[in-house]
Scaffold this motif. Structure first.
Motif, PDB file in Angstrom:
ATOM      1  N   VAL A   1     -11.958   0.864  -7.579  1.00 37.27           N
ATOM      2  CA  VAL A   1     -12.680   0.707  -6.250  1.00 37.27           C
ATOM      3  C   VAL A   1     -12.434  -0.319  -5.703  1.00 37.27           C
ATOM      4  N   TYR A   2     -11.804  -0.299  -4.578  1.00 31.27           N
ATOM      5  CA  TYR A   2     -11.261  -1.133  -3.551  1.00 31.27           C
ATOM      6  C   TYR A   2     -12.359  -1.601  -2.651  1.00 31.27           C
ATOM      7  N   ILE A   3     -13.383  -2.504  -2.806  1.00 35.54           N
ATOM      8  CA  ILE A   3     -14.220  -3.117  -1.929  1.00 35.54           C
ATOM      9  C   ILE A   3     -13.720  -3.898  -0.859  1.00 35.54           C
ATOM     10  N   PRO A   4     -13.908  -3.549   0.614  1.00 36.62           N
ATOM     11  CA  PRO A   4     -13.315  -4.147   1.572  1.00 36.62           C
ATOM     12  C   PRO A   4     -14.092  -5.485   1.962  1.00 36.62           C
ATOM     13  N   ILE A   5     -13.353  -6.620   2.019  1.00 33.85           N
ATOM     14  CA  ILE A   5     -13.929  -8.218   2.340  1.00 33.85           C
ATOM     15  C   ILE A   5     -12.894  -8.608   3.206  1.00 33.85           C
ATOM     16  N   HIS A   6     -13.381  -9.065   4.374  1.00 38.67           N
ATOM     17  CA  HIS A   6     -12.549  -9.956   5.239  1.00 38.67           C
ATOM     18  C   HIS A   6     -11.373  -9.504   5.429  1.00 38.67           C
ATOM     19  N   GLY A   7     -11.078  -8.108   5.610  1.00 36.06           N
ATOM     20  CA  GLY A   7      -9.571  -7.507   5.897  1.00 36.06           C
ATOM     21  C   GLY A   7      -8.678  -7.236   4.594  1.00 36.06           C
ATOM     22  N   ARG A   8      -9.431  -7.662   3.443  1.00 34.32           N
ATOM     23  CA  ARG A   8      -8.566  -7.546   2.513  1.00 34.32           C
ATOM     24  C   ARG A   8      -9.572  -6.539   1.511  1.00 34.32           C
ATOM     25  N   TYR A   9      -9.199  -6.698   0.094  1.00 33.44           N
ATOM     26  CA  TYR A   9      -9.767  -5.890  -1.044  1.00 33.44           C
ATOM     27  C   TYR A   9     -10.165  -6.633  -2.152  1.00 33.44           C
TER      28      TYR A   9
ATOM     29  N   TRP B   1     -25.187   5.205  -3.339  1.00 33.90           N
ATOM     30  CA  TRP B   1     -24.143   4.411  -3.356  1.00 33.90           C
ATOM     31  C   TRP B   1     -22.610   5.016  -3.767  1.00 33.90           C
ATOM     32  N   CYS B   2     -22.772   6.053  -4.618  1.00 34.58           N
ATOM     33  CA  CYS B   2     -21.531   6.643  -5.043  1.00 34.58           C
ATOM     34  C   CYS B   2     -20.804   7.215  -3.720  1.00 34.58           C
ATOM     35  N   ARG B   3     -21.622   7.765  -3.079  1.00 42.17           N
ATOM     36  CA  ARG B   3     -20.932   8.570  -1.462  1.00 42.17           C
ATOM     37  C   ARG B   3     -20.620   7.255  -0.876  1.00 42.17           C
ATOM     38  N   LYS B   4     -21.083   6.180  -0.618  1.00 41.21           N
ATOM     39  CA  LYS B   4     -20.422   5.082   0.188  1.00 41.21           C
ATOM     40  C   LYS B   4     -19.361   4.403  -0.521  1.00 41.21           C
ATOM     41  N   LEU B   5     -19.243   4.513  -1.713  1.00 40.00           N
ATOM     42  CA  LEU B   5     -18.205   3.699  -2.532  1.00 40.00           C
ATOM     43  C   LEU B   5     -16.915   4.644  -2.625  1.00 40.00           C
ATOM     44  N   LEU B   6     -17.068   5.958  -2.871  1.00 43.94           N
ATOM     45  CA  LEU B   6     -16.172   7.119  -3.126  1.00 43.94           C
ATOM     46  C   LEU B   6     -14.899   6.898  -2.191  1.00 43.94           C
ATOM     47  N   PRO B   7     -15.055   6.807  -0.764  1.00 36.51           N
ATOM     48  CA  PRO B   7     -13.800   6.529  -0.152  1.00 36.51           C
ATOM     49  C   PRO B   7     -12.900   5.207  -0.371  1.00 36.51           C
ATOM     50  N   TYR B   8     -13.362   4.306  -1.032  1.00 35.44           N
ATOM     51  CA  TYR B   8     -12.621   3.246  -1.567  1.00 35.44           C
ATOM     52  C   TYR B   8     -12.003   3.386  -2.752  1.00 35.44           C
ATOM     53  N   THR B   9     -12.058   4.616  -3.169  1.00 37.94           N
ATOM     54  CA  THR B   9     -11.313   4.855  -4.538  1.00 37.94           C
ATOM     55  C   THR B   9      -9.977   5.653  -4.136  1.00 37.94           C
ATOM     56  N   GLN B  10      -9.793   5.946  -2.980  1.00 36.46           N
ATOM     57  CA  GLN B  10      -8.693   6.842  -2.595  1.00 36.46           C
ATOM     58  C   GLN B  10      -7.772   6.087  -1.489  1.00 36.46           C
ATOM     59  N   LEU B  11      -7.570   4.930  -1.964  1.00 38.97           N
ATOM     60  CA  LEU B  11      -6.457   4.325  -1.099  1.00 38.97           C
ATOM     61  C   LEU B  11      -5.020   4.699  -1.298  1.00 38.97           C
ATOM     62  N   SER B  12      -4.320   4.415  -0.196  1.00 43.07           N
ATOM     63  CA  SER B  12      -2.912   4.882  -0.302  1.00 43.07           C
ATOM     64  C   SER B  12      -1.876   3.753  -1.234  1.00 43.07           C
ATOM     65  N   GLU B  13      -0.996   4.458  -1.956  1.00 39.31           N
ATOM     66  CA  GLU B  13      -0.155   3.212  -2.872  1.00 39.31           C
ATOM     67  C   GLU B  13       0.377   2.454  -2.229  1.00 39.31           C
ATOM     68  N   GLU B  14       0.409   2.490  -0.906  1.00 37.93           N
ATOM     69  CA  GLU B  14       1.097   0.981  -0.104  1.00 37.93           C
ATOM     70  C   GLU B  14      -0.106   0.112  -0.103  1.00 37.93           C
ATOM     71  N   GLU B  15      -1.183   0.696   0.373  1.00 39.66           N
ATOM     72  CA  GLU B  15      -2.494  -0.370   0.123  1.00 39.66           C
ATOM     73  C   GLU B  15      -2.966  -0.880  -1.219  1.00 39.66           C
ATOM     74  N   LYS B  16      -2.752  -0.128  -1.964  1.00 44.58           N
ATOM     75  CA  LYS B  16      -2.872  -0.664  -3.635  1.00 44.58           C
ATOM     76  C   LYS B  16      -1.712  -1.558  -3.945  1.00 44.58           C
ATOM     77  N   GLN B  17      -0.447  -1.284  -3.662  1.00 41.76           N
ATOM     78  CA  GLN B  17       0.544  -2.374  -3.859  1.00 41.76           C
ATOM     79  C   GLN B  17       0.479  -3.409  -3.192  1.00 41.76           C
ATOM     80  N   ALA B  18       0.114  -3.460  -1.986  1.00 45.23           N
ATOM     81  CA  ALA B  18      -0.359  -4.695  -1.098  1.00 45.23           C
ATOM     82  C   ALA B  18      -1.131  -5.355  -1.424  1.00 45.23           C
TER      83      ALA B  18
END
Length: 192
Positions: free
Chosen positions: A20-28, A154-171
Motif C-alpha cells: 500500500v503506497y500511502i500518498p504523503i507530500h507528493g511522495r509515497y 478504509w479498504c475502498r479508500k486504500l485499494l487504489p494505492y495498491t495499484q501503482l504502476s511499475e514506474e511509480e514503484k521503482q521511483a
C-alpha cells in the motif's frame, strides 16, 4: 500466508492489503502488508535479509553482519514503520490516541536477530516462522475495536494505492535507497 491463516483462526472480520503506497507530500510511504481487523490495524514491515541483525529503538540504522563476513546497514525498521503508521493515520484522518494500531516488524527465515529491542504493547518484532502463532495470540488478546463497515470503508479508500504502476514503484524504491545512502553518509561524517 501466515497473516491470512492467523485471521482464519481468529474468525473475525478482516481485510488484508499488500504493498500500500500511502500518498504523503507528493511522495509515497509504502506499507508492505496492512491488516485491517476488528481488533485493530496491523502495519507490517517485512525484512527478508540474511545475516545477523543488531539495533536499538532510537538509532536510524541497524547493523547487519552478512554470511560472507561483510557488514552493512539497514534502516531502523521500527522508525521506518512509525513513519508508515503516521502517514496511514493522516490519510485515514484518524487520531493516533483514538485508534488501535500495531507496528509489526517481521524478519525472514535467514535472519538471526541478535540484539534488538524488546516488544512493547503496540510494537513487536517477529521472526517469520513464529508470526502466525504470535499474531493469533495478539489478536485473541484484543477486543473488537472497529466495525466491519469502517474496515470496508478504509479498504475502498486504500485499494487504489495498491495499484501503482511499475514506474511509480521503482521511483519510490530509488528515492528511499538514495535517501538512506545520503543519511548513512552524513551520519558517518558526523561520527568522526
Amino acid at each position: 500466508r501466515a497473516i491470512s491463516i492467523a485471521c482464519q483462526q481468529d474468525r473475525r472480520y478482516y481485510k488484508i492489503l499488500r504493498n500500500v503506497y500511502i500518498p504523503i507530500h507528493g511522495r509515497y510511504s509504502e506499507i508492505d502488508v496492512l491488516l485491517l481487523h476488528k481488533s485493530g490495524i496491523y502495519v507490517f514491515e517485512s525484512k527478508n535479509l540474511s545475516g545477523s541483525i543488531y539495533g536499538d529503538e532510537n538509532h536510524h540504522k541497524w547493523q547487519r553482519y552478512k554470511p560472507n563476513g561483510k557488514t552493512d546497514y539497514i534502516p531502523n525498521p521500527i522508525l521506518q514503520n512509525d513513519k508508515h503508521i503516521e502517514a496511514l493515520l493522516n490519510f485515514l484522518r484518524q487520531n493516533k490516541y483514538q485508534s488501535r494500531i500495531f507496528s509489526m516488524i517481521v524478519f525472514g527465515s535467514k535472519t538471526n536477530l541478535k540484539y534488538i529491542p524488546e516488544n512493547r504493547p503496540f510494537m513487536s518484532i517477529h521472526e517469520i516462522y513464529t508470526l502466525e502463532i504470535d499474531l493469533i495470540n495478539k489478536m485473541q488478546s484484543e477486543q473488537n475495536f472497529y466495525s466491519a463497515e469502517t474496515l470496508d470503508e478504509w479498504c475502498r479508500k486504500l485499494l487504489p494505492y495498491t495499484q501503482l504502476s511499475e514506474e511509480e514503484k521503482q521511483a519510490h524504491k530509488n528515492r528511499i535507497h538514495k535517501k538512506f545512502k545520503q543519511n548513512h553518509k552524513q551520519n558517518d561524517e558526523h561520527s568522526f
